[in-house]
Design a protein around this motif. Structure first.
Motif, PDB file in Angstrom:
ATOM      1  N   GLN A  32       0.845  -1.215   0.000  1.00 58.55           N
ATOM      2  CA  GLN A  32       0.000   0.000   0.000  1.00 58.55           C
ATOM      3  C   GLN A  32       0.877   1.259   0.000  1.00 58.55           C
ATOM      4  OE1 GLN A  32      -3.192   0.168   2.921  1.00 58.55           O
ATOM      5  NE2 GLN A  32      -3.508   2.354   2.612  1.00 58.55           N
ATOM      6  N   HIS A  33       1.915   1.250   0.817  1.00 62.20           N
ATOM      7  CA  HIS A  33       2.913   2.336   0.747  1.00 62.20           C
ATOM      8  C   HIS A  33       4.120   1.829  -0.015  1.00 62.20           C
ATOM      9  CE1 HIS A  33       1.371   4.991   4.295  1.00 62.20           C
ATOM     10  NE2 HIS A  33       0.601   5.036   3.229  1.00 62.20           N
ATOM     11  N   TYR A  34       4.386   2.475  -1.149  1.00 59.00           N
ATOM     12  CA  TYR A  34       5.436   2.003  -2.049  1.00 59.00           C
ATOM     13  C   TYR A  34       6.591   2.974  -2.131  1.00 59.00           C
ATOM     14  CZ  TYR A  34       2.193   4.945  -4.568  1.00 59.00           C
ATOM     15  OH  TYR A  34       1.346   5.971  -4.891  1.00 59.00           O
ATOM     16  N   ASP A  35       6.410   4.237  -1.685  1.00 60.72           N
ATOM     17  CA  ASP A  35       7.543   5.177  -1.691  1.00 60.72           C
ATOM     18  C   ASP A  35       8.585   4.648  -0.712  1.00 60.72           C
ATOM     19  OD1 ASP A  35       6.207   6.758  -3.437  1.00 60.72           O
ATOM     20  OD2 ASP A  35       6.198   8.562  -2.188  1.00 60.72           O
ATOM     21  N   THR A  67      -5.890   0.341   8.532  1.00 64.62           N
ATOM     22  CA  THR A  67      -5.766   0.784   7.139  1.00 64.62           C
ATOM     23  C   THR A  67      -6.508  -0.184   6.201  1.00 64.62           C
ATOM     24  OG1 THR A  67      -3.823  -0.495   6.556  1.00 64.62           O
ATOM     25  CG2 THR A  67      -3.427   1.570   7.719  1.00 64.62           C
ATOM     26  N   ASN A  68      -6.500   0.155   4.918  1.00 65.68           N
ATOM     27  CA  ASN A  68      -7.147  -0.742   3.954  1.00 65.68           C
ATOM     28  C   ASN A  68      -6.456  -2.110   3.935  1.00 65.68           C
ATOM     29  OD1 ASN A  68      -8.927   1.289   3.337  1.00 65.68           O
ATOM     30  ND2 ASN A  68      -7.860   1.955   1.478  1.00 65.68           N
ATOM     31  N   GLU A 100     -10.575   5.072   8.154  1.00 66.60           N
ATOM     32  CA  GLU A 100      -9.960   4.259   9.221  1.00 66.60           C
ATOM     33  C   GLU A 100     -11.009   3.736  10.188  1.00 66.60           C
ATOM     34  OE1 GLU A 100      -8.996   7.316   8.361  1.00 66.60           O
ATOM     35  OE2 GLU A 100      -6.943   7.075   7.610  1.00 66.60           O
ATOM     36  N   HIS A 121      -1.690  14.594   6.712  1.00 67.79           N
ATOM     37  CA  HIS A 121      -1.863  13.677   5.584  1.00 67.79           C
ATOM     38  C   HIS A 121      -3.271  13.109   5.441  1.00 67.79           C
ATOM     39  CE1 HIS A 121      -1.498  10.539   8.655  1.00 67.79           C
ATOM     40  NE2 HIS A 121      -2.100   9.752   7.783  1.00 67.79           N
ATOM     41  N   HIS A 151       4.129  14.130   3.739  1.00 68.46           N
ATOM     42  CA  HIS A 151       3.671  12.819   3.249  1.00 68.46           C
ATOM     43  C   HIS A 151       3.388  12.952   1.747  1.00 68.46           C
ATOM     44  CE1 HIS A 151       0.667   9.579   2.699  1.00 68.46           C
ATOM     45  NE2 HIS A 151       1.059   9.074   3.860  1.00 68.46           N
ATOM     46  N   PRO A 152       3.636  11.904   0.954  1.00 66.44           N
ATOM     47  CA  PRO A 152       3.398  12.000  -0.498  1.00 66.44           C
ATOM     48  C   PRO A 152       1.975  12.420  -0.849  1.00 66.44           C
ATOM     49  CG  PRO A 152       4.158   9.779   0.122  1.00 66.44           C
ATOM     50  CD  PRO A 152       4.212  10.605   1.354  1.00 66.44           C
ATOM     51  N   ARG A 153       1.006  12.016  -0.020  1.00 69.92           N
ATOM     52  CA  ARG A 153      -0.374  12.424  -0.289  1.00 69.92           C
ATOM     53  C   ARG A 153      -0.513  13.948  -0.202  1.00 69.92           C
ATOM     54  NH1 ARG A 153      -5.239   9.336   1.139  1.00 69.92           N
ATOM     55  NH2 ARG A 153      -6.953  10.695   0.631  1.00 69.92           N
TER      56      ARG A 153
HETATM   57  C1  UD1 Z   1      -2.847   5.399   4.887  1.00 65.38           C
HETATM   58  C2  UD1 Z   1      -3.966   4.926   5.838  1.00 65.38           C
HETATM   59  C3  UD1 Z   1      -3.991   5.840   7.063  1.00 65.38           C
HETATM   60  C4  UD1 Z   1      -2.616   5.951   7.718  1.00 65.38           C
HETATM   61  C5  UD1 Z   1      -1.608   6.399   6.654  1.00 65.38           C
HETATM   62  C6  UD1 Z   1      -0.210   6.528   7.203  1.00 65.38           C
HETATM   63  C7  UD1 Z   1      -5.949   3.942   4.743  1.00 65.38           C
HETATM   64  C8  UD1 Z   1      -7.355   4.175   4.357  1.00 65.38           C
HETATM   65  N1  UD1 Z   1      -5.284   5.020   5.195  1.00 65.38           N
HETATM   66  O1  UD1 Z   1      -3.191   6.703   4.421  1.00 65.38           O
HETATM   67  O2  UD1 Z   1      -4.884   5.298   8.005  1.00 65.38           O
HETATM   68  O3  UD1 Z   1      -2.658   6.904   8.739  1.00 65.38           O
HETATM   69  O4  UD1 Z   1      -1.605   5.447   5.578  1.00 65.38           O
HETATM   70  O5  UD1 Z   1       0.648   7.133   6.260  1.00 65.38           O
HETATM   71  O6  UD1 Z   1      -5.469   2.831   4.630  1.00 65.38           O
HETATM   72  N2  UD1 Z   1       1.001   7.861  -1.787  1.00 65.38           N
HETATM   73  C9  UD1 Z   1       2.207   7.893  -2.446  1.00 65.38           C
HETATM   74  N3  UD1 Z   1       3.166   6.986  -2.105  1.00 65.38           N
HETATM   75  C10 UD1 Z   1       2.970   6.051  -1.147  1.00 65.38           C
HETATM   76  C11 UD1 Z   1       1.719   6.019  -0.490  1.00 65.38           C
HETATM   77  C12 UD1 Z   1       0.759   6.919  -0.801  1.00 65.38           C
HETATM   78  O7  UD1 Z   1       2.444   8.725  -3.302  1.00 65.38           O
HETATM   79  O8  UD1 Z   1       3.904   5.288  -0.867  1.00 65.38           O
HETATM   80  C13 UD1 Z   1      -0.028   8.867  -2.097  1.00 65.38           C
HETATM   81  C14 UD1 Z   1      -0.805   8.585  -3.334  1.00 65.38           C
HETATM   82  O9  UD1 Z   1      -1.119   9.822  -3.881  1.00 65.38           O
HETATM   83  C15 UD1 Z   1      -2.058   7.923  -2.826  1.00 65.38           C
HETATM   84  C16 UD1 Z   1      -2.284   8.680  -1.534  1.00 65.38           C
HETATM   85  O10 UD1 Z   1      -0.961   8.945  -1.061  1.00 65.38           O
HETATM   86  O11 UD1 Z   1      -3.103   8.027  -3.722  1.00 65.38           O
HETATM   87  C17 UD1 Z   1      -3.050   7.923  -0.506  1.00 65.38           C
HETATM   88  O12 UD1 Z   1      -2.344   6.761  -0.103  1.00 65.38           O
HETATM   89  P1  UD1 Z   1      -3.068   5.621   0.759  1.00 65.38           P
HETATM   90  O13 UD1 Z   1      -2.117   4.547   1.083  1.00 65.38           O
HETATM   91  O14 UD1 Z   1      -4.327   5.243   0.103  1.00 65.38           O
HETATM   92  O15 UD1 Z   1      -3.449   6.363   2.085  1.00 65.38           O
HETATM   93  P2  UD1 Z   1      -2.610   7.273   3.051  1.00 65.38           P
HETATM   94  O16 UD1 Z   1      -3.074   8.651   2.864  1.00 65.38           O
HETATM   95  O17 UD1 Z   1      -1.132   7.033   3.016  1.00 65.38           O
END
Ligand code: UD1
Length: 350
Positions: free
Chosen positions: A37-40, A96-97, A129, A200, A230-232
């Motif tokens: 889910q987190h790839y960065d 998280t998801n 969440e 974030h 955070h990347p988001r």
């Molecule tokens: C997720 C969790 C949140 C947790 C957070 C910690 C869910 C619903 N949310 O949120 O509960 O607090 O992680 O960081 O599971 N993105 C990147 N690189 C990454 C990851 C994310 O660029 O490695 C960006 C992308 O634009 C992506 C957006 O972040 O579309 C959202 O990422 P996502 O993993 O869906 O949720 P987080 O906001 O990171």
């Protein structure tokens, strides 16, 4: 006994660090699945290296997507791995998801599920969440709440007989790290006092007006603000044409865990919407201001160590308040939660 841990995001890697350490020498065959889910790299690989987490046995490489797409892709991939691995228990972490997907896949394949950090509630049903934690708690066979408050939420939902209070495993990692970095303050190139900030959450980043107002308030604070972006946050700010680095705000990429702890320890205050940072600020006795209407970590609100400030227009008075005189209480455990988790898993009749 084979236990599969499923993780995918930064806060889950921190919790996994405590559990993986506790698993060593326990006789448990511990298998790690990273959903991706987190790839960065600085949200994922850096945490595995920094916290000495063993490499994941399976990387699913799922990445971003809408909630349904992301969760669905995880479900499909997890079904296969769980079936091949035939675990005695699937251990899921937080809210998280990745948590929900793993719980759902395991329960439908009739593999027992244990939920670490069970029972937290914001009572805000608009938060992704909150859906994830409520659904996961009701699907799981063994619930491992960190606190008495979390346990009471489970009791009220009829889940008390599946619940064992174990303490908070993030506290284990926080204390270990605090003790190892104590004498080594972080040099960020900011002279004098500063504040640490992270933003974030979807409710703060996904509306241009809301994000603009938050940034404006941070930029107008009378002290430098080190914003770990955070990347988001970076993606949304770019999309909405919002400049992050302006006024008091200096922008940094997300830091590895130990450096984030060091940074909090040397800052005058924390401004965040992260659950983890609120609690870590409390454990490190740094005042925190939380840009949200509610918190799951209600214990941090006592004596104003943490103050909720959803109204960001008047941030200055809250952020610049006096540091509380009262000491914080050991409500998040003694730093040995992971040992209790392992003991509970070994004793439980799945
Ligand atoms: C997720 C969790 C949140 C947790 C957070 C910690 C869910 C619903 N949310 O949120 O509960 O607090 O992680 O960081 O599971 N993105 C990147 N690189 C990454 C990851 C994310 O660029 O490695 C960006 C992308 O634009 C992506 C957006 O972040 O579309 C959202 O990422 P996502 O993993 O869906 O949720 P987080 O906001 O990171």
């Amino acid at each position: 006994m084979r236990i599969i841990s499923v993780v995918g995001t930064r806060p889950q890697f921190v919790k996994l660090a405590a559990i993986a350490r506790g698993m060593r020498g326990s006789g448990i065959d511990h298998v790690i699945i990273n959903t991706g889910q987190h790839y960065d790299s600085n949200l994922s690989d850096v945490f595995f290296a920094d916290l000495e987490i063993p490499a994941a046995n399976f990387n699913l490489g799922i990445g971003s997507g809408s909630h349904g797409v992301q969760t669905g892709a995880m479900l499909a991939a997890l079904d296969k791995v769980f079936t091949n691995q035939n675990p005695d228990c699937v251990l899921v972490y937080g809210d998280t998801n990745s948590t929900l997907a793993a719980a759902l896949s395991a329960v439908k394949l009739h593999f027992p599920v244990a939920h670490l950090e069970a029972g937290l509630r914001s009572f805000n049903r608009a938060m992704p969440e909150e859906h994830n934690r409520v659904l996961t708690d009701h699907a799981a066979d063994l619930l491992l709440p960190p606190t008495e408050v979390a346990h009471q939420h489970l009791v009220r939902e009829g889940l008390g007989n599946r619940s064992v209070i174990v303490g908070d495993v993030m506290t284990d990692v926080c204390y270990l790290t605090r003790d190892s970095v104590k004498i080594n303050p972080l040099d960020l190139g900011i002279s004098g006092d500063y504040l640490t900030s992270t933003i974030h959450r979807a409710e703060n980043t996904d509306s241009p007006d809301r994000l603009k107002t938050i940034l404006k308030s941070l930029q107008e604070l009378p002290m430098p603000v080190a914003l770990l972006a955070h990347p988001r946050l970076q993606a949304r700010a770019k999309e909405f044409g919002i400049e992050l680095a302006s006024g008091s705000v200096q922008v940094f990429d997300p830091l590895p865990y130990a450096q984030t702890i060091q940074m909090m320890m040397s800052s005058k205050g924390v401004i965040t919407d992260s659950g983890g940072l609120q609690k870590e600020a409390y454990l490190l006795e740094v005042p925190c201001t939380t840009i949200r209407t509610e918190t799951e970590w209600v214990e941090t609100l006592e004596d104003s160590w943490n103050v909720l400030s959803p109204d960001v227009e008047n941030l200055e008075a809250i952020v610049m308040r006096q540091k509380p005189l009262a000491v914080t209480k050991p409500v998040y455990g003694d730093g040995n939660a992971s040992a209790r988790v392992i003991e509970t898993l070994l004793d439980f009749k799945f």
